[in-house]
Design a protein around this motif. Structure first.
Motif, PDB file in Angstrom:
ATOM      1  N   SER A  51       0.784  -1.208  -0.013  1.00 57.27           N
ATOM      2  CA  SER A  51      -0.009   0.076   0.145  1.00 57.27           C
ATOM      3  C   SER A  51       0.925   1.228   0.001  1.00 57.27           C
ATOM      4  O   SER A  51       0.585   2.216  -0.804  1.00 57.27           O
ATOM      5  N   GLU A  52       1.973   1.145   0.784  1.00 57.85           N
ATOM      6  CA  GLU A  52       2.812   2.579   0.942  1.00 57.85           C
ATOM      7  C   GLU A  52       3.471   2.420  -0.375  1.00 57.85           C
ATOM      8  O   GLU A  52       3.711   3.700  -0.834  1.00 57.85           O
ATOM      9  N   LYS A  53       4.035   1.461  -1.111  1.00 57.55           N
ATOM     10  CA  LYS A  53       4.527   1.723  -2.430  1.00 57.55           C
ATOM     11  C   LYS A  53       3.694   2.313  -3.248  1.00 57.55           C
ATOM     12  O   LYS A  53       4.059   3.055  -4.375  1.00 57.55           O
ATOM     13  N   ASN A  54       2.323   1.831  -3.141  1.00 62.11           N
ATOM     14  CA  ASN A  54       1.232   2.360  -4.301  1.00 62.11           C
ATOM     15  C   ASN A  54       1.216   3.904  -4.101  1.00 62.11           C
ATOM     16  O   ASN A  54       1.338   4.758  -4.982  1.00 62.11           O
ATOM     17  N   THR A  55       1.301   4.349  -2.598  1.00 61.33           N
ATOM     18  CA  THR A  55       0.889   5.729  -2.671  1.00 61.33           C
ATOM     19  C   THR A  55       2.187   6.491  -3.045  1.00 61.33           C
ATOM     20  O   THR A  55       2.095   7.661  -3.503  1.00 61.33           O
ATOM     21  N   ILE A  56       3.530   5.944  -2.608  1.00 58.91           N
ATOM     22  CA  ILE A  56       4.723   6.524  -3.170  1.00 58.91           C
ATOM     23  C   ILE A  56       4.665   6.807  -4.733  1.00 58.91           C
ATOM     24  O   ILE A  56       5.022   7.934  -5.463  1.00 58.91           O
ATOM     25  N   SER A  57       4.376   5.677  -5.283  1.00 62.77           N
ATOM     26  CA  SER A  57       4.357   5.903  -6.672  1.00 62.77           C
ATOM     27  C   SER A  57       3.387   6.855  -7.389  1.00 62.77           C
ATOM     28  O   SER A  57       3.683   7.566  -8.284  1.00 62.77           O
ATOM     29  N   ILE A  58       2.311   6.894  -6.695  1.00 64.78           N
ATOM     30  CA  ILE A  58       1.357   7.994  -7.320  1.00 64.78           C
ATOM     31  C   ILE A  58       1.660   9.309  -7.164  1.00 64.78           C
ATOM     32  O   ILE A  58       1.471  10.190  -7.824  1.00 64.78           O
ATOM     33  N   PHE A  59       2.297   9.509  -5.848  1.00 62.02           N
ATOM     34  CA  PHE A  59       2.792  10.792  -5.445  1.00 62.02           C
ATOM     35  C   PHE A  59       3.829  11.262  -6.436  1.00 62.02           C
ATOM     36  O   PHE A  59       3.926  12.438  -6.943  1.00 62.02           O
ATOM     37  N   LYS A  60       4.648  10.344  -6.489  1.00 57.14           N
ATOM     38  CA  LYS A  60       5.829  10.726  -7.464  1.00 57.14           C
ATOM     39  C   LYS A  60       5.447  11.007  -8.835  1.00 57.14           C
ATOM     40  O   LYS A  60       5.700  12.079  -9.708  1.00 57.14           O
ATOM     41  N   ASP A  61       4.495  10.223  -9.576  1.00 60.38           N
ATOM     42  CA  ASP A  61       3.915  10.376 -10.921  1.00 60.38           C
ATOM     43  C   ASP A  61       3.080  11.636 -10.863  1.00 60.38           C
ATOM     44  O   ASP A  61       2.984  12.294 -12.086  1.00 60.38           O
ATOM     45  N   SER A  62       2.415  12.060 -10.039  1.00 55.89           N
ATOM     46  CA  SER A  62       1.633  13.167  -9.838  1.00 55.89           C
ATOM     47  C   SER A  62       2.062  14.455  -9.396  1.00 55.89           C
ATOM     48  O   SER A  62       1.528  15.567  -9.850  1.00 55.89           O
ATOM     49  N   VAL A  63       2.816  14.669  -8.784  1.00 59.37           N
ATOM     50  CA  VAL A  63       3.067  15.872  -7.691  1.00 59.37           C
ATOM     51  C   VAL A  63       3.511  17.049  -8.645  1.00 59.37           C
ATOM     52  O   VAL A  63       3.147  18.190  -8.443  1.00 59.37           O
ATOM     53  N   ASN A  64       4.219  16.737  -9.694  1.00 60.68           N
ATOM     54  CA  ASN A  64       4.725  17.674 -10.493  1.00 60.68           C
ATOM     55  C   ASN A  64       3.649  18.247 -11.328  1.00 60.68           C
ATOM     56  O   ASN A  64       3.994  19.355 -12.202  1.00 60.68           O
TER      57      ASN A  64
END
Length: 380
Positions: A51-64
């Motif tokens: 679950s943490e990996k999923n959140t980290i991945s989405i954050f990295k892909d979306s934050v910019n």
């Protein structure tokens, strides 16, 4: 006999001890294996890590692709003995937004941009401040569209999902700038769907997504994202007496956004469909004329030459001699959906386009009638 003791008795006693020992070892081995297999089948630490990996991945892909928006307004100040005045721009408010397309359009809330003249946009991966202009707004849904005057080369729009497929209990990720703190992520779930919340535009926004993902001042306009990285809503408001997150936040569903944003980009506004009527207030009818209505929406007037007049609908009338007001037609349903107030008819007609034909069920006196009405554009 051995020393006066029966060998048979000794063997039986030893056998019982041996059997008890073997049974004890068997159960101990069984419990250890069961514990090992349960741990192998469900590893709580491993599940949490996924679950943490999923959140980290989405954050990295979306934050910019999520931006901080500073709304600027003009402030006039007096100075000196002769009261000479000067005008300067100041920050009137801050919020969040996200990239809609490669042309530099940004989605945010209407209440983030309300009353502002100019806007400064900041990206997480770019220290430069970019200027933006207002393309248009839809206050009834608390949505606004900005456009960057200079578009960065590496701009990446966020992917949009389908809010009709959102399920209560699924993961929800909010990214924005709460309290002006850029690039902040919070997670939670979709707590409920189809909430009706009174919006800033003076009409109820229906179909809202409720989430317990922390939404605080400054998060407004930011994206609510699912576990696949798709935007499912625009974070809009919180229910809290303190003004901070209390675990009850709301987002405008992305399907509403996808419907109105292309119109704002093309026309600078949303072309709303209407029946060509003016609505009478039930409270005024009861107070001034003693006309009480429990159900339905009374027509005050129909626009001359409009679709409702062509369909035969009538509004209030007044006896020129006695000044007595007579009730006209009362709309009960539109395409089978009940109508009892302005919020009802506004939200039902919002689902249609200009030129669509709807069936109106109405009451005239004690008679029930039906009419086909072609929706026209509401002029504003």
């Amino acid at each position: 006999m051995y020393n006066g003791i029966s060998v048979k008795r000794v063997n039986k006693k030893n056998m019982r001890i041996i059997m008890r020992t073997k049974i004890g070892h068997f159960f101990l081995t069984f419990l250890l294996l069961a514990s090992f297999n349960t741990h192998a089948l469900f590893n709580e630490g491993q599940a949490r890590l996924e679950s943490e990996k999923n959140t980290i991945s989405i954050f990295k892909d979306s934050v910019n692709s999520v931006v901080n928006i500073s709304s600027l307004g003009k402030l006039r100040a007096r100075r000196g003995f002769f009261f000479s005045s000067s005008t300067r721009e100041v920050v009137k408010g801050e919020g969040s937004g996200w990239i809609w397309d490669k042309n530099g359009h940004i989605i945010t809330n209407y209440h983030v941009v309300e009353g502002a003249d100019n806007f400064l946009i900041r990206f997480n991966n770019n220290k430069k401040e970019y200027k933006a202009t207002l393309v248009g707004t839809e206050p009834a849904k608390d949505i606004a569209v900005l456009k960057l005057l200079e578009v960065p080369r590496d701009i990446t729009p966020l992917k949009t999902g389908d809010s009709n497929n959102v399920q209560v209990g699924q993961k929800a990720i909010a990214i924005g700038s709460p309290f002006g703190l850029d690039a902040t992520v919070t997670t939670g779930i979709i707590s409920a769907k189809q909430r009706g919340i009174q919006g800033i535009g003076g009409v109820e926004i229906r179909g809202m997504l409720q989430t317990d993902s922390s939404i605080n001042p400054g998060n407004s306009g930011g994206p609510l994202i699912d576990s696949s990285g798709n935007v499912i809503g625009v974070n809009t408001m919180i229910f809290s007496s303190s003004g901070s997150s209390a675990g009850v936040g709301f987002a405008v569903p992305i399907n509403i956004v996808k419907k109105i944003v292309p119109q704002i980009i093309k026309f600078g506004m949303v072309k709303r469909p209407g029946l060509g009527i003016a609505i009478a207030e039930k409270r005024e009818l009861a107070y001034f004329y003693g006309i009480d209505l429990e159900k339905g929406l009374p027509i005050q007037s129909v626009r001359p030459g409009g679709p409702s007049e062509k369909a035969g609908l009538k509004g209030l009338s007044q006896n020129p001699r006695t000044r007595e007001v007579k009730l006209g037609d009362v709309i009960l349903k539109v395409d089978g959906k009940e109508i009892n107030d302005f919020d009802d008819i506004f939200n039902i007609l919002y689902e249609y386009k200009v030129g669509d034909i709807v069936e109106v069920l109405y009451r005239r006196g004690s008679a029930l009638k039906k009419a086909k009405v072609k929706l026209e554009e509401i002029k504003r």
